[in-house]
Enzyme design. Structure first.
Site, PDB file in Angstrom:
ATOM      1  N   GLU A 254       0.805  -1.228   0.000  1.00 19.55           N
ATOM      2  CA  GLU A 254       0.000   0.000   0.000  1.00 19.55           C
ATOM      3  C   GLU A 254       0.833   1.271   0.000  1.00 19.55           C
ATOM      4  OE1 GLU A 254      -0.780  -2.612   1.869  1.00 19.55           O
ATOM      5  OE2 GLU A 254      -2.798  -3.179   1.223  1.00 19.55           O
TER       6      GLU A 254
ATOM      7  N   HIS B 192     -10.760  -4.510  10.607  1.00 23.57           N
ATOM      8  CA  HIS B 192     -11.438  -4.279   9.327  1.00 23.57           C
ATOM      9  C   HIS B 192     -12.649  -3.363   9.482  1.00 23.57           C
ATOM     10  CE1 HIS B 192      -9.046  -7.402   7.350  1.00 23.57           C
ATOM     11  NE2 HIS B 192      -9.621  -7.099   6.212  1.00 23.57           N
TER      12      HIS B 192
HETATM   13  C1  LIG Z   1      -2.481  -4.419   4.469  1.00 19.84           C
HETATM   14  C2  LIG Z   1      -3.520  -5.218   3.800  1.00 19.84           C
HETATM   15  N1  LIG Z   1      -3.763  -5.048   2.486  1.00 19.84           N
HETATM   16  C3  LIG Z   1      -4.715  -5.766   1.866  1.00 19.84           C
HETATM   17  C4  LIG Z   1      -5.460  -6.686   2.552  1.00 19.84           C
HETATM   18  C5  LIG Z   1      -6.537  -7.490   1.841  1.00 19.84           C
HETATM   19  N2  LIG Z   1      -6.090  -8.873   1.722  1.00 19.84           N
HETATM   20  C6  LIG Z   1      -6.417  -9.788   2.637  1.00 19.84           C
HETATM   21  S1  LIG Z   1      -5.706 -11.238   2.344  1.00 19.84           S
HETATM   22  C7  LIG Z   1      -4.985 -10.696   0.935  1.00 19.84           C
HETATM   23  C8  LIG Z   1      -4.154 -11.629   0.128  1.00 19.84           C
HETATM   24  C9  LIG Z   1      -3.023 -12.190   0.883  1.00 19.84           C
HETATM   25  O1  LIG Z   1      -2.459 -13.243   0.181  1.00 19.84           O
HETATM   26  P1  LIG Z   1      -1.344 -14.160   0.789  1.00 19.84           P
HETATM   27  O2  LIG Z   1      -0.414 -13.349   1.631  1.00 19.84           O
HETATM   28  O3  LIG Z   1      -0.748 -14.932  -0.300  1.00 19.84           O
HETATM   29  O4  LIG Z   1      -2.113 -15.114   1.809  1.00 19.84           O
HETATM   30  P2  LIG Z   1      -3.253 -16.185   1.485  1.00 19.84           P
HETATM   31  O5  LIG Z   1      -4.555 -15.525   1.764  1.00 19.84           O
HETATM   32  O6  LIG Z   1      -3.100 -16.639   0.086  1.00 19.84           O
HETATM   33  O7  LIG Z   1      -3.026 -17.287   2.469  1.00 19.84           O
HETATM   34  C10 LIG Z   1      -5.311  -9.362   0.718  1.00 19.84           C
HETATM   35  C11 LIG Z   1      -4.881  -8.563  -0.438  1.00 19.84           C
HETATM   36  C12 LIG Z   1      -5.206  -6.815   3.935  1.00 19.84           C
HETATM   37  N3  LIG Z   1      -5.905  -7.651   4.704  1.00 19.84           N
HETATM   38  N4  LIG Z   1      -4.241  -6.094   4.532  1.00 19.84           N
END
Ligand SMILES: Cc1ncc(C[n+]2csc(CCOP(=O)(O)OP(=O)(O)O)c2C)c(N)n1
Ligand SMILES: [Mg+2]
Lengths: 325, 330
Positions: A60, A129
């Site tokens: 971000e 959230h």
């Molecule tokens: C700082 C932040 N940015 C965006 C999000 C929205 N978000 C939640 S999970 C996610 C994807 C994360 O992917 P990964 O780290 O690969 O973990 P996975 O869910 O695949 O286990 C996003 C973009 C968030 N929760 N926090």
């Protein structure tokens, strides 16, 4: 006038601005191929391609900084931050770069960037959230902050924000994307400064913004049955707040209640009260009151969450209290 | 890993799978709210690593996909389910929810919703362990996409610089919500990204619990031996959408089928059957027992537990009766 949803209104503004100016781009997490968490950029990836509709990594602060840097050279990025809770991470670039660059360069540089992000407490999304961050953004000099309460505003404010040469933060709401409303068929630019009389009345002014405008409108209807005629002012601009509009309404009704989704401390309510104090204290028939959230991180449990966030009923109770009813 | 361990782990993984599937149902029934991120497909990661560690002793931290890590650390599944139901008996007293399971008693230091947030916290716990001279290690489980957050790089640097006892486990399921790794990340192999910080690393098949366990043993020996951080990348796949509000439409059916065949539970089960350690009937019996336990104990407990009291809304915001709030003890 077509009746469309809040997200469709935002999408339309993106589409029109991108069609007009090849330097308008949009960027954010899952906004391209997926079309955006709230569909605000749906279909744009296919239409404008990956160079202008950019799926960013989860970075971000840096992709916001990247957008700000691009804006120095005349690109006009519309940055979507998926949730305002994640915008905390980007506040360094928004506050330290975008908001200050014009001033500290003595007017040489500008950062015509738009940052859109939904905040608010939806349903049981928990402490990390459910942030309401308007109070943080509206206190930063050099940054414009607007917050649409309707599809028309969502459309018109984004259109103006893209054209404006200042950085603009648009605070949207997770629960409002499916709200329907009339949006003019012809191109329309909503002013970035001001407020709107959402309902005219003579006995008391309810100040709201974003979702709380709707609580105010419901409360006003209820209170009309008790014989209390409320005016509702929609503070769609949080920075700079519309001093003249606040003064005008309070000078007419002589009473004010400010309704905010956030905690009371250092918030929209305290700021509006200060303005009333400074602009029209002697017009008041009663001390202004606030309807705000409890000062807690948002709990997951449904009942606790409900007890935290204001609603129309609490607005009605507060107004009745002011009238000794 | 001996046969008894394998049988135990098969049951633990099966329990985890059924637990998560029951969460799915409870969400549809509206017993669970908010965002719900499930773990099916990735079980061998948490169980393989933590079985090689000392669960309940080592400090573990992760993101929002946290139910199973908590349970493996020793959290009572009944309390985890009660948390999802928002009950006072929940692991976080109904205040946290699915993304915020905590069980400090078992050194499960929480699930956090901000992607990349736990990296520095894990490094900080490792700093505390080193300062206090303990033999615990700090273990941080996060996804592939989290590595694009600045905290990843900043934390790797500090962990390596100060030789802190922290194991980073990257559960690489190839996606961050709907964005495939090659569309968000310049380096596909995540284990390579820490080489610039002089952190040793490895990449292994995250669907085969024996391979995960083996690699984790090496990693943990390194970290517990005082040699500083280690980064372990596990190649895995989630079988459901990112969360309950995700349609999963962005993934190719062929890819899903391919990974579906590499189910960590089936791989271990078939291996045990082939070795003559269990029969298919044993497995079915095990499944029935697991399902029964979840229904008759876990769900029952969550259903019957009381809600938090609204009068206690402000409890836990700050500490109670802290003498220094008034300038010290009298
Ligand atoms: C700082 C932040 N940015 C965006 C999000 C929205 N978000 C939640 S999970 C996610 C994807 C994360 O992917 P990964 O780290 O690969 O973990 P996975 O869910 O695949 O286990 C996003 C973009 C968030 N929760 N926090
Ligand atoms: Mg992932």
């Amino acid at each position: 006038m077509a009746v469309i949803m809040y997200w469709e209104a935002i999408r339309r503004a993106h589409d029109e601005e991108m069609a007009r100016d090849p330097l308008v781009i949009c960027m954010g997490e899952d906004i391209g191929v997926v079309g955006g968490t709230y569909k605000a950029t749906q279909g744009l990836y296919d239409k404008y391609g990956p160079d202008r509709v950019i799926d960013t990594p989860i970075s971000e602060n840096s992709y916001t900084g990247l957008g700000i840097g691009a804006s120095f050279l005349g690109v006009r990025p519309i940055i979507e931050i998926m949730s305002v809770n994640f915008a905390w991470l980007a506040t360094d670039q928004i506050f330290n770069s975008a908001a200050k660059v014009r001033y500290m360069s003595g007017g040489q540089l500008t950062a015509p960037v738009v940052i859109r992000s939904p905040g608010g407490t939806a349903h049981q999304l928990g402490a990390q959230h459910s942030a309401r961050m308007e109070k943080v953004f509206m206190g930063i000099a050099g940054l414009r902050v607007v917050t649409p309460s309707s599809p028309k505003q969502a459309y018109g404010l984004l259109k103006s924000a893209v054209r404006c040469n200042d950085p603009v933060f648009i605070y949207e709401h997770e629960l409002m994307y499916n709200m329907k409303g009339e949006v003019p068929d012809a191109e329309y630019f909503h002013p970035l400064e001001g407020s709107e009389v959402a309902r005219a009345g003579k006995d008391l002014t309810l100040f709201g913004y974003n979702i709380s405008v709707h609580w105010c409108m419901q409360a006003a209807e209820q209170l009309a049955k008790d014989g209390i005629d409320c005016e509702v002012i929609d503070l769609y601009t949080l920075s700079p707040l519309d001093r003249a509009g606040i003064k005008k309404s309070v000078s007419k009704t002589h009473r004010a209640v400010i309704v905010e989704e956030a905690e009371a401390a250092v918030g929209v309510g305290s700021e509006v009260m200060a303005i009333i104090n400074e602009e029209c204290f002697f017009e008041l028939d009663a001390a202004p009151l606030r309807v705000s959230a409890a000062n807690v991180p948002i709990p997951y449990n449904h009942h606790l969450e409900k007890a935290t966030i204001p609603n129309a009923k609490r607005v009605v109770e507060t107004v009745r209290k002011m009238f000794g009813k | 890993m001996n046969a008894a361990d394998k049988k135990r782990l098969l049951r633990e993984m099966l329990f985890a799978r059924r637990f998560e599937e029951r969460c799915y149902e409870a969400y549809v029934e509206r017993k669970i709210g908010g965002f719900l991120h499930l773990y099916p497909g990735e079980e061998a990661c948490a169980f393989g690593v933590l079985d090689a560690a000392r669960p309940g002793h080592d400090y573990v931290i992760t993101g929002y996909r946290d139910h199973i890590h908590a349970i493996k650390c020793g959290a009572d599944p009944k309390e985890v389910m009660a948390e999802l139901f928002g009950k006072e008996t929940g692991s976080s007293k109904g205040r946290g929810g699915s993304m915020h399971i905590f069980d400090a008693k078992h050194h499960f230091m929480g699930g956090y919703a901000l992607v990349g947030g736990p990296f520095p916290l894990a490094v900080g716990m490792a700093k505390a362990i080193k300062l206090k001279g303990g033999d615990e290690i700090s273990i941080c489980f996060l996804g592939d996409a989290a590595n694009n957050q600045g905290t990843f790089h900043e934390s790797m640097n500090m962990a390596a610089l100060w030789e802190l006892p922290v194991l980073f486990v990257c559960e690489n399921n190839l996606y961050g919500i709907g964005t495939r790794i090659d569309r968000s990340t310049a380096v596909i192999d995540q284990y390579k990204r820490v080489h610039g910080y002089n952190i040793p690393s490895a990449q292994v098949d995250g669907q085969d619990i024996e391979k995960v366990h083996e690699a984790a043993k090496i990693a943990i020996e390194h970290v517990r031996g005082g040699k500083g951080p280690y980064f372990l990348e596990l190649m895995t796949y989630r079988y459901r959408g990112h969360s309950m509000s995700d349609s999963n439409a962005y993934r190719a059916k062929e890819e899903e089928r391919m990974w579906g065949k590499r189910d960590p539970i089936i791989i271990l089960r078939d291996r045990l059957i082939e070795a003559g350690e269990i029969s298919m009937d044993d497995y079915k019996l095990m499944d029935d027992e697991v399902l029964e336990e979840i229904e008759n104990e876990v769900i029952k407990f969550a259903e019957e537990s009381p809600e938090p009291k609204v009068e206690e809304l402000e409890k836990y915001v700050l500490g109670e009766n802290d003498p220094y709030v008034r300038g010290g003890a009298r």
